[in-house]
Design a protein around this motif. Structure first.
Motif, PDB file in Angstrom:
ATOM      1  N   MET A 159       0.840  -1.218   0.000  1.00 39.35           N
ATOM      2  CA  MET A 159       0.000   0.000   0.000  1.00 39.35           C
ATOM      3  C   MET A 159       0.867   1.257   0.000  1.00 39.35           C
ATOM      4  N   LYS A 160       2.193   1.069   0.249  1.00 38.59           N
ATOM      5  CA  LYS A 160       3.089   2.229   0.405  1.00 38.59           C
ATOM      6  C   LYS A 160       2.958   3.200  -0.760  1.00 38.59           C
ATOM      7  N   SER A 161       2.880   2.595  -1.977  1.00 39.17           N
ATOM      8  CA  SER A 161       2.883   3.443  -3.178  1.00 39.17           C
ATOM      9  C   SER A 161       1.685   4.400  -3.201  1.00 39.17           C
ATOM     10  N   HIS A 162       0.634   4.054  -2.445  1.00 40.29           N
ATOM     11  CA  HIS A 162      -0.545   4.929  -2.428  1.00 40.29           C
ATOM     12  C   HIS A 162      -0.394   6.086  -1.445  1.00 40.29           C
ATOM     13  N   LEU A 163       0.686   6.022  -0.659  1.00 38.83           N
ATOM     14  CA  LEU A 163       0.880   7.082   0.330  1.00 38.83           C
ATOM     15  C   LEU A 163       2.002   8.004  -0.118  1.00 38.83           C
ATOM     16  N   GLY A 164       2.061   8.254  -1.421  1.00 36.06           N
ATOM     17  CA  GLY A 164       3.135   9.066  -1.989  1.00 36.06           C
ATOM     18  C   GLY A 164       2.986  10.553  -1.679  1.00 36.06           C
ATOM     19  N   HIS A 165       1.793  10.992  -1.389  1.00 30.92           N
ATOM     20  CA  HIS A 165       1.554  12.416  -1.108  1.00 30.92           C
ATOM     21  C   HIS A 165       2.393  12.850   0.098  1.00 30.92           C
ATOM     22  N   PRO A 166       3.037  14.046   0.007  1.00 33.50           N
ATOM     23  CA  PRO A 166       3.917  14.479   1.113  1.00 33.50           C
ATOM     24  C   PRO A 166       3.236  14.512   2.471  1.00 33.50           C
ATOM     25  N   VAL A 167       1.914  14.662   2.487  1.00 38.06           N
ATOM     26  CA  VAL A 167       1.236  14.749   3.785  1.00 38.06           C
ATOM     27  C   VAL A 167       1.436  13.470   4.602  1.00 38.06           C
ATOM     28  N   PHE A 168       1.602  12.329   3.910  1.00 41.28           N
ATOM     29  CA  PHE A 168       1.728  11.071   4.652  1.00 41.28           C
ATOM     30  C   PHE A 168       3.096  10.966   5.340  1.00 41.28           C
ATOM     31  N   SER A 169       4.166  11.511   4.695  1.00 42.16           N
ATOM     32  CA  SER A 169       5.449  11.468   5.404  1.00 42.16           C
ATOM     33  C   SER A 169       5.430  12.446   6.579  1.00 42.16           C
ATOM     34  N   LEU A 170       4.716  13.561   6.408  1.00 45.12           N
ATOM     35  CA  LEU A 170       4.602  14.504   7.537  1.00 45.12           C
ATOM     36  C   LEU A 170       3.840  13.879   8.704  1.00 45.12           C
ATOM     37  N   LEU A 171       2.794  13.141   8.372  1.00 42.42           N
ATOM     38  CA  LEU A 171       2.021  12.452   9.418  1.00 42.42           C
ATOM     39  C   LEU A 171       2.909  11.418  10.120  1.00 42.42           C
ATOM     40  N   ALA A 172       3.660  10.669   9.311  1.00 41.01           N
ATOM     41  CA  ALA A 172       4.526   9.616   9.861  1.00 41.01           C
ATOM     42  C   ALA A 172       5.595  10.232  10.765  1.00 41.01           C
ATOM     43  N   GLU A 173       6.164  11.353  10.313  1.00 40.17           N
ATOM     44  CA  GLU A 173       7.194  12.043  11.087  1.00 40.17           C
ATOM     45  C   GLU A 173       6.634  12.511  12.436  1.00 40.17           C
ATOM     46  N   THR A 174       5.422  13.093  12.397  1.00 39.17           N
ATOM     47  CA  THR A 174       4.779  13.569  13.634  1.00 39.17           C
ATOM     48  C   THR A 174       4.545  12.404  14.591  1.00 39.17           C
ATOM     49  N   ALA A 175       4.109  11.283  14.035  1.00 39.66           N
ATOM     50  CA  ALA A 175       3.865  10.107  14.868  1.00 39.66           C
ATOM     51  C   ALA A 175       5.172   9.630  15.499  1.00 39.66           C
ATOM     52  N   GLN A 176       6.207   9.530  14.671  1.00 37.23           N
ATOM     53  CA  GLN A 176       7.512   9.028  15.122  1.00 37.23           C
ATOM     54  C   GLN A 176       8.105   9.945  16.197  1.00 37.23           C
ATOM     55  N   ASN A 177       8.113  11.264  15.922  1.00 35.76           N
ATOM     56  CA  ASN A 177       8.749  12.208  16.853  1.00 35.76           C
ATOM     57  C   ASN A 177       8.049  12.268  18.202  1.00 35.76           C
ATOM     58  N   ASN A 178       6.741  11.968  18.201  1.00 38.59           N
ATOM     59  CA  ASN A 178       5.999  12.084  19.456  1.00 38.59           C
ATOM     60  C   ASN A 178       5.607  10.734  20.042  1.00 38.59           C
ATOM     61  N   ALA A 179       6.177   9.696  19.454  1.00 35.97           N
ATOM     62  CA  ALA A 179       5.933   8.323  19.927  1.00 35.97           C
ATOM     63  C   ALA A 179       4.437   8.022  20.030  1.00 35.97           C
ATOM     64  N   ILE A 180       3.703   8.396  18.959  1.00 33.08           N
ATOM     65  CA  ILE A 180       2.255   8.112  18.914  1.00 33.08           C
ATOM     66  C   ILE A 180       1.998   7.187  17.727  1.00 33.08           C
ATOM     67  N   GLU A 181       1.177   6.176  17.931  1.00 29.25           N
ATOM     68  CA  GLU A 181       0.816   5.307  16.788  1.00 29.25           C
ATOM     69  C   GLU A 181      -0.297   5.961  15.990  1.00 29.25           C
ATOM     70  N   ALA A 182      -0.170   5.983  14.661  1.00 29.94           N
ATOM     71  CA  ALA A 182      -1.213   6.608  13.834  1.00 29.94           C
ATOM     72  C   ALA A 182      -1.528   5.753  12.611  1.00 29.94           C
ATOM     73  N   TYR A 183      -2.757   5.820  12.161  1.00 32.29           N
ATOM     74  CA  TYR A 183      -3.220   5.036  10.997  1.00 32.29           C
ATOM     75  C   TYR A 183      -4.149   5.878  10.126  1.00 32.29           C
ATOM     76  N   VAL A 184      -4.109   5.612   8.806  1.00 35.12           N
ATOM     77  CA  VAL A 184      -5.173   6.117   7.936  1.00 35.12           C
ATOM     78  C   VAL A 184      -6.267   5.055   8.003  1.00 35.12           C
ATOM     79  N   ILE A 185      -7.515   5.480   8.038  1.00 35.86           N
ATOM     80  CA  ILE A 185      -8.576   4.486   8.237  1.00 35.86           C
ATOM     81  C   ILE A 185      -9.842   4.844   7.445  1.00 35.86           C
ATOM     82  N   GLY A 186     -10.671   3.842   7.200  1.00 36.78           N
ATOM     83  CA  GLY A 186     -12.025   4.098   6.681  1.00 36.78           C
ATOM     84  C   GLY A 186     -12.101   4.311   5.178  1.00 36.78           C
ATOM     85  N   GLY A 187     -12.987   5.222   4.795  1.00 34.39           N
ATOM     86  CA  GLY A 187     -13.331   5.428   3.388  1.00 34.39           C
ATOM     87  C   GLY A 187     -12.140   5.666   2.467  1.00 34.39           C
TER      88      GLY A 187
END
Ligand code: ATP
Length: 469
Positions: A1-29
């Motif tokens: 599924m990685k290839s579908h998360l090419g938009h820069p917003v997903f790396s920013l989300l991942a970075e925020t999760a990593q830096n703050n030790a929070i687990e995050a997921y895209v979900i739903g529709g």
């Protein structure tokens, strides 16, 4: 599924999760739509912890405003053309009398379990060690492949907890042309009465989505078969059935209406024109008669149907504005082009139809074409050919006489001024007579000729113009 998360917003989300030790997921529709190859701009993010805090961390990074909905524990921000919504992972439990759950913090699987359908419960990890991995504990991908709407929890609980999901199940089935899992369908049938705790606005919102789906009969057949239609829109369920007297039956108006709706949906995405298709024969049950030697008739169903529209719109909380008037007008006029197509098409009949339909003439012709549902190929050809003739005639007459949006050259005010009379019955009668004379082609559509006609008509009522009094 990685290839579908090419938009820069997903790396920013991942970075925020990593830096703050929070687990995050895209979900739903959004995840469902990736797998269906339908691009989507709404992204739901679920985090293990506080969704609002996470949104604010990302908002600070992006220097973007975050909208916080404290009561719901959610937050939203926009990034370019994307809309991101954040929520903490939840575990939900319900009481019998409300759609509002009791909420506690939960795991990602708890959060997936509270989702309505397996295809809406898919998640993709935004975490460093498994970024882009699909999290599918309830077989959502299989259900997408098999084109099935199924609930992650037992369906009786799912639909009882939040009965709006019954409408959503049918809506998704209709939008995607999926089937509803038999157990889920049985649960909807069993609990249909619980729809009464859902607001009319929410029900109608789903109903409109069903109407706008590619083949709306998919949804309506489910609504009818589960019994939901009888509760939310009894007038339509009432179209079902065939009476037989002396061996003569009529067509089933429910299935005919669905056929007309599917037909029209091939040609228009306009919600109100589709509503006109649903309502065109709505008064057939109320006007049905068996006439000896003649068979079944539905005299006046277009008038009565048109009069039923405001009440149905009010009951379903649809807008009581010009959209409703448009639907009323189409219901009222829906037989006119058919009658025209069966007879010799005279100029005056066409002029009259153009005058009555005005700018909605194309909609009316689309409705009438969709209304031809006979299985008899010969009849279909004949009607369609005649419609083409009517259309050609409409074009010719319109070009010549400009009757669409036309107003007679003499107004009611002119009549009052010229004869020096007050508003009253005579003014209406003279005005109608002028209009009729023009539509019938007795006089041309010109001021001087209409004036002469008016003076003669006035004489019949004993009126003389002010200038001669
Ligand atoms: P669409 O945008 O076509 O309406 P969607 O799935 O994005 O589809 P939303 O209403 O925005 O629909 O819901 C987003 C997600 O929230 C859904 O995919 C589902 O996981 C969950 N959801 C929404 N409504 C409910 C509900 N009533 N019960 C359980 N989960 C729901």
């Amino acid at each position: 599924m990685k290839s579908h998360l090419g938009h820069p917003v997903f790396s920013l989300l991942a970075e925020t999760a990593q830096n703050n030790a929070i687990e995050a997921y895209v979900i739903g529709g959004f995840v469902r739509d990736i797998l269906l190859h339908r691009p989507s701009k709404d992204i739901d993010i679920v985090v293990l912890g506080n969704g609002i805090e996470f949104a604010e961390l990302l908002g600070a990074k992006l220097k973007t405003k975050v909208n916080v909905f404290k009561n719901f524990g959610t937050a939203m921000l926009r990034y370019n053309d994307l809309e991101l919504e954040f929520v903490g992972a939840r575990k939900e439990s319900y009481r019998a009398d409300s759609r509002k759950p009791i909420v506690e913090d939960g795991t990602i699987e708890d959060d997936q379990l509270r989702r309505d359908f397996t295809i809406n419960a898919l998640a993709i990890s935004l975490n460093k060690d498994n970024f882009g991995q699909l999290v599918d504990p309830f077989g959502g991908v299989d259900d997408l492949d098999n084109r099935i709407i199924r609930t992650p929890l037992g369906p009786e609980i799912t639909f009882s907890d939040d009965p709006l999901r019954m409408m959503r199940a049918i809506r998704f089935a209709s939008q995607l042309n999926f089937s509803i899992d038999p157990e889920a369908l049985a649960a909807i049938t069993k609990q249909k009465e619980r729809i009464s705790i859902v607001s009319t606005e929410r029900i109608t919102d789903e109903l409109n989505k069903i109407i706008l789906s590619p083949i709306p009969s998919v949804g309506f057949n489910y609504l009818f078969d589960t019994g939901l239609l009888h509760i939310i829109f009894p007038q339509m369920a009432n179209l079902f059935g065939v009476d037989i007297i002396n061996g003569k039956g009529h067509k089933d108006n429910f299935y005919h209406t669905l056929q007309v709706l599917d037909n029209i949906s091939l040609y228009t995405n306009d919600l109100w024109l589709r509503w006109a298709a649903i309502l065109h024969d709505i008064a057939k049950p109320a006007t049905k008669r068996f006439e000896e030697g003649h068979g079944w008739t539905f005299h006046g169903h277009e008038d009565k149907g048109s009069r039923m529209v405001p009440q149905i719109f009010a009951q379903l909380k649809l807008p009581l504005n010009e959209k409703m008037k448009y639907v009323q007008k189409l219901v009222q006029l829906h037989l006119r082009p058919i009658v025209l197509a069966q007879e010799v098409v005279t100029d005056s009949a066409v002029r009259r139809l153009l005058f009555d339909a005005g700018e909605d003439i194309e909609s009316l012709m689309t409705l009438c074409n969709a209304d031809v549902t006979t299985k008899n190929e010969y009849k279909v050809k004949k009607y369609r050919n005649n419609f083409e003739l009517v259309k050609q005639k409409l074009k010719d007459v319109e070009e010549r006489d400009k009757v669409r949006n036309w107003q007679p050259p003499i107004t009611g005010q002119d009549i009052m001024d010229i004869f020096g009379i007050k508003a009253g019955k005579e003014v209406g009668l003279i005005k109608n007579a002028i209009r009729e004379a023009i539509l019938e082609g007795e006089i041309p559509n010109r001021y001087d000729q209409a004036l002469e006609f008016m003076l003669n008509k006035g004489k019949e009522f004993g009126l003389t113009p002010i200038t001669q009094q």
